[in-house]
Motif scaffolding. Structure first.
Motif, short mmCIF file in Angstrom:
data_model
loop_
_atom_site.label_atom_id
_atom_site.label_comp_id
_atom_site.label_asym_id
_atom_site.label_seq_id
_atom_site.Cartn_x
_atom_site.Cartn_y
_atom_site.Cartn_z
N VAL A 79 18.65 -18.98 -5.16
CA VAL A 79 19.08 -18.04 -4.14
C VAL A 79 18.14 -18.09 -2.94
CG1 VAL A 79 19.40 -15.59 -3.59
CG2 VAL A 79 20.26 -16.50 -5.75
N GLN A 80 16.84 -18.15 -3.19
CA GLN A 80 15.87 -18.23 -2.10
C GLN A 80 16.08 -19.49 -1.27
OE1 GLN A 80 11.85 -17.81 -3.51
NE2 GLN A 80 12.12 -15.68 -4.14
N GLU A 81 16.39 -20.60 -1.93
CA GLU A 81 16.65 -21.85 -1.22
C GLU A 81 17.90 -21.73 -0.34
OE1 GLU A 81 17.99 -26.45 -2.20
OE2 GLU A 81 17.02 -25.26 -3.76
N LEU A 82 18.95 -21.10 -0.88
CA LEU A 82 20.18 -20.92 -0.12
C LEU A 82 19.94 -20.02 1.09
CD1 LEU A 82 22.71 -20.44 -3.08
CD2 LEU A 82 22.48 -22.46 -1.62
N GLN A 83 19.15 -18.97 0.89
CA GLN A 83 18.84 -18.05 1.99
C GLN A 83 18.06 -18.77 3.09
OE1 GLN A 83 16.86 -15.04 -0.43
NE2 GLN A 83 18.45 -13.56 0.09
N LYS A 84 17.17 -19.66 2.69
CA LYS A 84 16.36 -20.40 3.66
C LYS A 84 17.21 -21.41 4.42
CE LYS A 84 12.27 -23.38 3.98
NZ LYS A 84 11.19 -24.06 3.20
N ASN A 85 18.15 -22.06 3.73
CA ASN A 85 18.97 -23.10 4.36
C ASN A 85 20.08 -22.53 5.23
OD1 ASN A 85 17.44 -25.07 3.11
ND2 ASN A 85 18.84 -25.33 1.38
N ILE A 86 20.61 -21.36 4.85
CA ILE A 86 21.74 -20.78 5.59
C ILE A 86 21.35 -19.36 5.97
CG2 ILE A 86 24.24 -20.44 5.60
CD1 ILE A 86 24.39 -22.23 3.13
N THR A 87 20.60 -19.23 7.04
CA THR A 87 20.02 -17.94 7.43
C THR A 87 21.06 -16.95 7.96
OG1 THR A 87 19.52 -18.85 9.62
CG2 THR A 87 17.79 -18.97 7.96
N ALA A 88 22.25 -17.43 8.32
CA ALA A 88 23.27 -16.54 8.88
C ALA A 88 23.96 -15.69 7.81
CB ALA A 88 24.32 -17.35 9.63
N LEU A 89 23.69 -15.98 6.54
CA LEU A 89 24.33 -15.24 5.45
C LEU A 89 23.44 -14.12 4.94
CD1 LEU A 89 25.89 -18.14 3.33
CD2 LEU A 89 27.10 -16.55 4.83
N SER A 90 24.06 -13.06 4.46
CA SER A 90 23.34 -11.97 3.82
C SER A 90 23.67 -11.98 2.33
CB SER A 90 23.76 -10.62 4.42
OG SER A 90 23.42 -10.57 5.79
N PHE A 91 22.62 -11.96 1.49
CA PHE A 91 22.78 -12.02 0.04
C PHE A 91 22.41 -10.67 -0.58
CE2 PHE A 91 22.28 -16.32 1.43
CZ PHE A 91 22.98 -17.12 0.54
N SER A 92 23.22 -10.21 -1.52
CA SER A 92 22.87 -9.01 -2.28
C SER A 92 21.90 -9.41 -3.39
CB SER A 92 24.13 -8.39 -2.88
OG SER A 92 24.61 -9.20 -3.96
N PRO A 93 21.28 -8.44 -4.07
CA PRO A 93 20.42 -8.79 -5.21
C PRO A 93 21.20 -9.54 -6.28
CG PRO A 93 20.03 -6.53 -4.52
CD PRO A 93 21.23 -7.00 -3.76
N LEU A 94 20.57 -10.52 -6.91
CA LEU A 94 21.18 -11.30 -7.98
C LEU A 94 21.38 -10.43 -9.21
CD1 LEU A 94 22.03 -14.21 -8.90
CD2 LEU A 94 19.70 -14.46 -9.77
N GLN A 95 22.59 -10.47 -9.78
CA GLN A 95 22.89 -9.69 -10.97
C GLN A 95 22.48 -10.44 -12.24
OE1 GLN A 95 24.13 -6.49 -10.62
NE2 GLN A 95 23.74 -6.99 -8.46
N PRO A 96 22.23 -9.72 -13.34
CA PRO A 96 21.83 -10.37 -14.60
C PRO A 96 22.83 -11.42 -15.09
CG PRO A 96 21.46 -8.00 -14.72
CD PRO A 96 22.22 -8.25 -13.45
N ASN A 97 24.12 -11.25 -14.77
CA ASN A 97 25.14 -12.21 -15.22
C ASN A 97 25.26 -13.43 -14.31
OD1 ASN A 97 26.34 -11.08 -12.98
ND2 ASN A 97 28.18 -10.35 -14.04
N GLY A 98 24.37 -13.52 -13.30
CA GLY A 98 24.38 -14.68 -12.41
C GLY A 98 25.26 -14.53 -11.19
N GLN A 99 25.88 -13.37 -11.03
CA GLN A 99 26.75 -13.16 -9.86
C GLN A 99 25.96 -12.55 -8.69
OE1 GLN A 99 30.26 -10.91 -10.92
NE2 GLN A 99 31.20 -12.67 -11.92
N ILE A 100 26.39 -12.91 -7.48
CA ILE A 100 25.73 -12.40 -6.28
C ILE A 100 26.76 -12.29 -5.16
CG2 ILE A 100 25.05 -14.72 -5.49
CD1 ILE A 100 22.46 -13.44 -4.44
N SER A 101 26.69 -11.21 -4.38
CA SER A 101 27.61 -11.03 -3.25
C SER A 101 27.00 -11.64 -1.99
CB SER A 101 27.86 -9.53 -3.02
OG SER A 101 28.52 -8.97 -4.13
N VAL A 102 27.86 -12.28 -1.21
CA VAL A 102 27.41 -12.95 0.02
C VAL A 102 28.31 -12.51 1.16
CG1 VAL A 102 26.91 -15.15 1.12
CG2 VAL A 102 26.68 -14.93 -1.35
N GLN A 103 27.70 -12.23 2.33
CA GLN A 103 28.46 -11.86 3.51
C GLN A 103 28.02 -12.70 4.70
OE1 GLN A 103 27.87 -7.64 4.02
NE2 GLN A 103 29.77 -7.16 2.96
#
Length: 352
Positions: free
Chosen positions: A123-147
């Motif tokens: 997730v940190q790598e994705l946030q660094k590579n695509i800075t225009a996206l907003s990521f919610s906290p990672l859930q225990p089941n591996g799901q994450i919301s992206v806007q």
């Protein structure tokens, strides 16, 4: 009226990445007001805050002075900070637009990468590579919301597909080597190799196109492009909220593979063209059956004059999608008819 609205739009920004469900809505609206009034955030006097909106994690902030709006947009990073929040949250701030694609959201399931990656690091790598996206906290089941914007979501998809393909090739190579060591008979007769080649052929033979759902509906219902592939390629779609994935496959395994690539490119080019042209107007409804009836009747009466406008009814609102000029004319006529209907009693209002 039009000049006033244009002036207001130039003083309004869209804010995404707001943590949903952390605090009460009125408290979050207050925190946003304070954030955009602070001098360190290049803010100033705020005319109004619209939060929550129909898009989760998104707010509209209108400033009293357009110059403040311009200064806020020039700030490279906005971090939402307040003692009432559990942590800092990065915000994405952009100029308000009625563009249908200003911000969309989706839910990613990253659990499939868990065997090869530490998901938090991914997730940190994705946030660094695509800075225009907003990521919610990672859930225990591996799901994450992206806007974020649709092009940014596409970049995210491409990034993850590259990683998935890389893992797939590594796994197949390891399985193949294991098979060769453990079963010399299979190796001699080529059964295992043939089976793997079929598997690879099926994976490679299918193309994916990620589309904004509104764009896909417009292509399908207004442009009638659901049969883009014609006779040589078939398609099926999977819609998940604001994202639709179109899967393209060849009708015959022996047909020219370039036709599949051309069909994919045709859809992607059309999507990009519509992405820059389409706008969306949303009629918000109070939930009453009578109001829904009025708006649906008005849209039905007006639509024959606007063949290139798509109307999508929902329980709480009606979305209207088309070109800027068509949307403006369509919305004005619908509002005029609804105003006329309001002067009638429900008994006089007959929907045909």
């Amino acid at each position: 009226m039009a000049a006033g609205e244009a002036s207001k739009s130039e003083r309004t920004v869209i804010v995404s990445g707001i943590p949903d469900g952390v605090l009460k809505d009125e408290v979050m609206a207050d925190i946003l007001m304070i954030h955009f009034q602070r001098a360190k955030n290049r803010g100033g006097d705020v005319e109004g805050v619209v939060y929550p909106t129909t898009t989760k994690g998104v707010a509209y902030i209108t400033f009293e002075d357009q110059k403040v709006t311009e200064k806020v947009l020039k700030k490279s990073e906005h971090q939402l900070e307040d003692k009432r929040l559990p942590r800092h949250y990065p915000l994405k701030v952009s100029l308000y637009s009625q563009d249908v694609f200003s911000c969309i959201s989706c839910v990613l399931d990253l659990s499939g990468f868990g065997d090869k990656y530490v998901l938090e690091d991914l997730v940190q790598e994705l946030q660094k590579n695509i800075t225009a996206l907003s990521f919610s906290p990672l859930q225990p089941n591996g799901q994450i919301s992206v806007q974020g914007s649709f092009p940014s979501i596409q970049s995210l998809k491409d990034n993850l597909l590259l990683k998935a393909n890389s893992l797939s090739k590594t796994d197949k190579k390891a399985k193949c080597m294991s098979s060769q060591r453990s079963n010399s008979k299979t190796q001699k007769h080529g059964v295992s190799v043939e089976s793997k080649n079929n598997f690879i052929h099926n994976a490679v033979g299918e193309k994916q196109v990620v589309l904004d759902t509104d764009v896909y509906y417009y292509m399908k219902h207004i442009l009638h492009e659901d049969s883009l592939a014609k006779k040589s390629v078939v398609s099926r779609e999977v819609t998940d909220g604001e994202i639709t994935i179109l899967y393209l496959e060849k009708v015959n395994a022996s047909s020219d593979p370039s036709k599949l690539e051309r069909a994919k490119k045709k859809i992607e080019d059309l999507s990009a063209e519509l992405h820059s042209k389409l706008q969306k107007k949303r009629f918000h409804l109070d939930g009453s059956k009578h109001e829904m009836q009025m708006y649906q009747h008005a849209c039905k009466r007006v639509q024959p004059q606007y063949s290139q406008v798509l109307v999508i009814p929902y329980e709480t609102h009606i979305d209207v999608i088309g070109s800027s000029s068509d949307i403006f004319g369509f919305a004005q006529e619908v509002k005029t008819k609804v105003k006329h209907y309001l002067q009638k009693t429900p008994q006089e209002m007959i929907v045909r």
